[in-house]
Design an enzyme around this catalytic site. Sequence first.
Site, PDB file in Angstrom:
ATOM      1  N   ALA A   9      -1.023   3.734  -3.825  1.00 46.31           N
ATOM      2  CA  ALA A   9      -2.379   3.334  -3.401  1.00 46.31           C
ATOM      3  C   ALA A   9      -3.459   3.882  -4.320  1.00 46.31           C
ATOM      4  O   ALA A   9      -4.594   4.084  -3.899  1.00 46.31           O
ATOM      5  CB  ALA A   9      -2.620   3.785  -1.971  1.00 46.31           C
TER       6      ALA A   9
ATOM      7  N   TYR B 220      -2.352  -7.691  -8.605  1.00 49.03           N
ATOM      8  CA  TYR B 220      -1.431  -8.793  -8.915  1.00 49.03           C
ATOM      9  C   TYR B 220       0.008  -8.340  -8.760  1.00 49.03           C
ATOM     10  O   TYR B 220       0.440  -7.369  -9.373  1.00 49.03           O
ATOM     11  CB  TYR B 220      -1.676  -9.274 -10.349  1.00 49.03           C
ATOM     12  CG  TYR B 220      -0.657 -10.270 -10.864  1.00 49.03           C
ATOM     13  CD1 TYR B 220      -0.415 -11.465 -10.195  1.00 49.03           C
ATOM     14  CD2 TYR B 220       0.058 -10.011 -12.037  1.00 49.03           C
ATOM     15  CE1 TYR B 220       0.516 -12.376 -10.667  1.00 49.03           C
ATOM     16  CE2 TYR B 220       0.985 -10.927 -12.524  1.00 49.03           C
ATOM     17  CZ  TYR B 220       1.211 -12.095 -11.838  1.00 49.03           C
ATOM     18  OH  TYR B 220       2.132 -12.997 -12.312  1.00 49.03           O
TER      19      TYR B 220
ATOM     20  N   ASP C  83      -6.256   1.306  -4.603  1.00 52.57           N
ATOM     21  CA  ASP C  83      -6.833   1.060  -3.279  1.00 52.57           C
ATOM     22  C   ASP C  83      -7.728   2.217  -2.844  1.00 52.57           C
ATOM     23  O   ASP C  83      -8.806   2.007  -2.285  1.00 52.57           O
ATOM     24  CB  ASP C  83      -5.726   0.878  -2.239  1.00 52.57           C
ATOM     25  CG  ASP C  83      -4.702  -0.156  -2.651  1.00 52.57           C
ATOM     26  OD1 ASP C  83      -5.053  -1.079  -3.405  1.00 52.57           O
ATOM     27  OD2 ASP C  83      -3.539  -0.047  -2.206  1.00 52.57           O
TER      28      ASP C  83
END
Length: 301
Positions: free
Chosen positions: A251, A162, A254
Amino acid sequence: MKLAIIGECMIELSNSEGELYQLNYGGDTLNTAIYLSRCGGEVEYVTALSDDVFSNKMLENWQSQGVGVKHVKQIANSVPGLYLIENEANGERHFHYWRSNSPAKFLLEQCPEIFKELEEYDALFLSGITLSIYSEASRAKLFEFLNKYRDKGGKVIFDNNYRPKSWLSLNEASKTFNQIMNLTDIALLSMEDEISLHGEHSIEYCIERWLKAGASEVVVKNGPNGILTANSMGKFEFDVPNVVKPIDTTAAGDSFNGAFLANKAKGESLEKCIRAGQFCAAQVILHKGAIVPREVTLIEE
């Protein structure tokens, strides 16, 4: 498990030294695809690019990383989005975006054939950032497709990434996230983002919300406090085995997702998937930028 990841890759500018910025390419879903590939998995990336020099360099880079590009559409006379990373001394990051006319934004409107192409995959991965780039009409088409896709046995994997600046309002974001929650089979969540969206609440309540909405597996990442997961076998807690001082957390989630999904596709145990994700993320946050150099070891021996 045949997996496709839907999202956007942008030109990345990250601070390297003084006022100098290093040019690279990144985006949450693309980062996940690259780390999934580096951790031994197979994946196709689904997005739209232009026909400019930056788009061509992206395609070359993705293929060299082992990421499939057969569903990447090219929309002429446009330019990829751009984002700049600012880092604090503790490694925390702030993002600034220039992406209002990026080709990925118009993928579902200008390339409707993509829905038919996605039907061949066992699972589809997307994130909150993926949803934020689409118009309300495009999101409606996507949700309609995902509903039918799940009815045919396909699995939807969602990362609740988000970024407030990517949404018109908190209400719009909250409504959209509630819609995708009801279409999610595997939820890979950041507790920090859950709180940003829904206010202070416990990690246990977070898990119950997603299970009640229909998710069969929920993974909640809670920073140095570890990870809490839930599936049909019960709830499981995992500590952080190796706390490191981050250089850049860009990241972190991710790379965790990439390693987690690479191992899940191989049929590994939940613990193996979690530990692989934690190890990969721990290595990534010791380097600047979203994609670390290829010589960095991401698989624990």
